[in-house]
Design a protein around this motif. Structure first.
Motif, mmCIF file in Angstrom:
data_model
loop_
_atom_site.group_PDB
_atom_site.id
_atom_site.type_symbol
_atom_site.label_atom_id
_atom_site.label_comp_id
_atom_site.label_asym_id
_atom_site.label_seq_id
_atom_site.Cartn_x
_atom_site.Cartn_y
_atom_site.Cartn_z
ATOM 1 N N THR A 1 1.898 9.003 -6.079
ATOM 2 C CA THR A 1 2.894 9.155 -4.944
ATOM 3 C C THR A 1 2.628 8.456 -3.461
ATOM 4 N N LYS A 2 1.327 8.434 -3.422
ATOM 5 C CA LYS A 2 0.729 8.344 -1.772
ATOM 6 C C LYS A 2 -0.120 6.684 -2.157
ATOM 7 N N TYR A 3 -0.252 6.159 -3.491
ATOM 8 C CA TYR A 3 -1.392 5.204 -3.906
ATOM 9 C C TYR A 3 -1.152 4.866 -5.309
ATOM 10 N N ILE A 4 -1.793 3.881 -5.614
ATOM 11 C CA ILE A 4 -1.468 2.842 -7.156
ATOM 12 C C ILE A 4 -2.921 3.303 -7.208
ATOM 13 N N LYS A 5 -3.812 3.348 -8.621
ATOM 14 C CA LYS A 5 -5.360 3.715 -9.678
ATOM 15 C C LYS A 5 -4.969 3.171 -10.090
ATOM 16 N N VAL A 6 -5.980 1.996 -9.707
ATOM 17 C CA VAL A 6 -6.400 0.538 -10.969
ATOM 18 C C VAL A 6 -7.545 1.325 -11.342
ATOM 19 N N ALA A 7 -7.143 1.716 -13.210
ATOM 20 C CA ALA A 7 -8.383 2.206 -14.192
ATOM 21 C C ALA A 7 -9.359 0.527 -14.539
ATOM 22 N N ILE B 1 6.747 -3.959 -12.967
ATOM 23 C CA ILE B 1 6.790 -4.431 -11.132
ATOM 24 C C ILE B 1 7.228 -4.188 -10.392
ATOM 25 N N ALA B 2 8.707 -4.753 -10.714
ATOM 26 C CA ALA B 2 10.163 -4.935 -9.881
ATOM 27 C C ALA B 2 10.340 -3.515 -9.412
ATOM 28 N N ALA B 3 9.560 -3.064 -10.828
ATOM 29 C CA ALA B 3 10.317 -0.922 -10.546
ATOM 30 C C ALA B 3 9.692 -0.325 -9.872
ATOM 31 N N MET B 4 8.487 -0.495 -9.286
ATOM 32 C CA MET B 4 7.442 -0.327 -8.498
ATOM 33 C C MET B 4 8.107 0.334 -7.737
ATOM 34 N N PRO B 5 8.223 1.230 -6.942
ATOM 35 C CA PRO B 5 8.435 1.867 -5.559
ATOM 36 C C PRO B 5 8.510 1.585 -4.420
ATOM 37 N N GLY B 6 9.581 0.928 -2.653
ATOM 38 C CA GLY B 6 8.470 0.045 -2.043
ATOM 39 C C GLY B 6 7.854 -0.905 -1.724
ATOM 40 N N ARG B 7 6.427 -0.131 -1.143
ATOM 41 C CA ARG B 7 5.360 -1.325 -0.881
ATOM 42 C C ARG B 7 4.857 -1.817 -1.643
ATOM 43 N N LYS B 8 4.298 -0.421 -2.704
ATOM 44 C CA LYS B 8 4.197 -0.373 -4.427
ATOM 45 C C LYS B 8 4.748 -1.831 -4.752
ATOM 46 N N SER B 9 5.338 -2.196 -4.499
ATOM 47 C CA SER B 9 6.283 -3.531 -5.770
ATOM 48 C C SER B 9 5.250 -4.004 -5.446
ATOM 49 N N GLU B 10 4.973 -4.925 -4.123
ATOM 50 C CA GLU B 10 4.599 -5.721 -3.045
ATOM 51 C C GLU B 10 2.901 -6.216 -3.703
ATOM 52 N N VAL B 11 1.913 -4.847 -3.529
ATOM 53 C CA VAL B 11 0.738 -4.582 -4.479
ATOM 54 C C VAL B 11 0.534 -5.015 -5.820
ATOM 55 N N LEU C 1 -10.524 2.767 -8.490
ATOM 56 C CA LEU C 1 -9.279 2.203 -7.250
ATOM 57 C C LEU C 1 -8.560 2.352 -6.868
ATOM 58 N N ASP C 2 -8.105 3.070 -6.132
ATOM 59 C CA ASP C 2 -7.744 4.288 -5.040
ATOM 60 C C ASP C 2 -6.557 2.951 -3.983
ATOM 61 N N ILE C 3 -5.775 2.147 -4.487
ATOM 62 C CA ILE C 3 -4.984 1.696 -3.647
ATOM 63 C C ILE C 3 -3.864 2.154 -2.916
ATOM 64 N N HIS C 4 -4.377 3.449 -1.537
ATOM 65 C CA HIS C 4 -3.124 3.803 -0.621
ATOM 66 C C HIS C 4 -2.147 2.447 0.212
ATOM 67 N N GLU C 5 -0.718 3.259 0.517
ATOM 68 C CA GLU C 5 0.030 2.840 1.484
ATOM 69 C C GLU C 5 -0.122 1.594 2.442
ATOM 70 N N ASP C 6 -1.461 1.492 3.431
ATOM 71 C CA ASP C 6 -1.208 0.996 4.023
ATOM 72 C C ASP C 6 -3.084 0.339 4.164
ATOM 73 N N ASP C 7 -3.598 0.086 2.706
ATOM 74 C CA ASP C 7 -4.860 -0.514 2.629
ATOM 75 C C ASP C 7 -4.956 -1.456 2.610
#
Length: 179
Positions: A122-128, A71-81, A151-157
């Motif tokens: 690249t543009k989202y996080i995929k929750v399986a 989680i700490a290594a996830m880039p940008g806002r993805k780490s927050e999510v 469930l795909d969580i895109h950058e601005d979702d």
């Protein structure tokens, strides 16, 4: 009759010379100062490599620590999510089992029986959700695997935390996947 002496070294002399040369090379190599690894001198772990899509490369391991490293290594806002997803799952499932496998965090209720995973693209996080077709309502993303839904969580979702938590609570009541 005079005997001839050869100036060529014998096989035994050749072997002794070779051993001495090898010993000198080993001694010279041992005497060279070694560079200390960056993570040992600085006291911090090396930053994980990001694979395609910004997915962190974390070695397979069980427990909370490798998941938090991912989680700490996830880039940008993805780490927050990622922190939000982890907090919601942990709150909904006290004592949840965690692991990182195939460079993705996995969550389960028994050892090596998993109900959910997520992965950076690249543009989202995929929750399986591994038994996602049994959830109500069914998560929107389809899969080639019969029971999996995404469930795909895109950058601005904005994440619907109540719906996500409801899916997690439903998922833990279903049989998990052994992986």
């Amino acid at each position: 009759m005079a005997t001839k002496t050869s100036s060529k070294p014998t096989n035994a002399a050749k072997k002794a010379g070779a051993k001495q040369g090898a010993a000198k090379k080993v001694a010279a190599k041992a005497a060279k100062p070694r560079k200390a690894a960056a993570n040992k001198t600085s006291g911090s772990a090396p930053k994980p490599k990001l694979l395609s899509g910004g997915n962190p490369q974390i070695a397979k391991a069980y427990g909370d620590a490798p998941v938090q490293a991912y989680i700490a290594a996830m880039p940008g806002r993805k780490s927050e999510v990622g922190r939000l997803l982890d907090a919601l799952i942990t709150r909904a499932v006290p004592g949840v089992r965690k692991a990182v496998k195939w460079n993705s965090p996995f969550y389960g209720v028994e050892d090596q029986i998993w109900f959910l995973s997520f992965h950076c693209f690249t543009k989202y996080i995929k929750v399986a959700f591994f038994r996602g077709t049994s959830l109500d309502p069914v998560p929107p993303g389809t899969s080639k695997q019969k029971h999996v839904r995404y469930l795909d969580i895109h950058e601005d979702d904005a994440l619907d935390e109540a719906q996500f938590t409801a899916w997690v609570k439903q998922a833990i009541a279903l049989p998990g996947e052994k992986m």
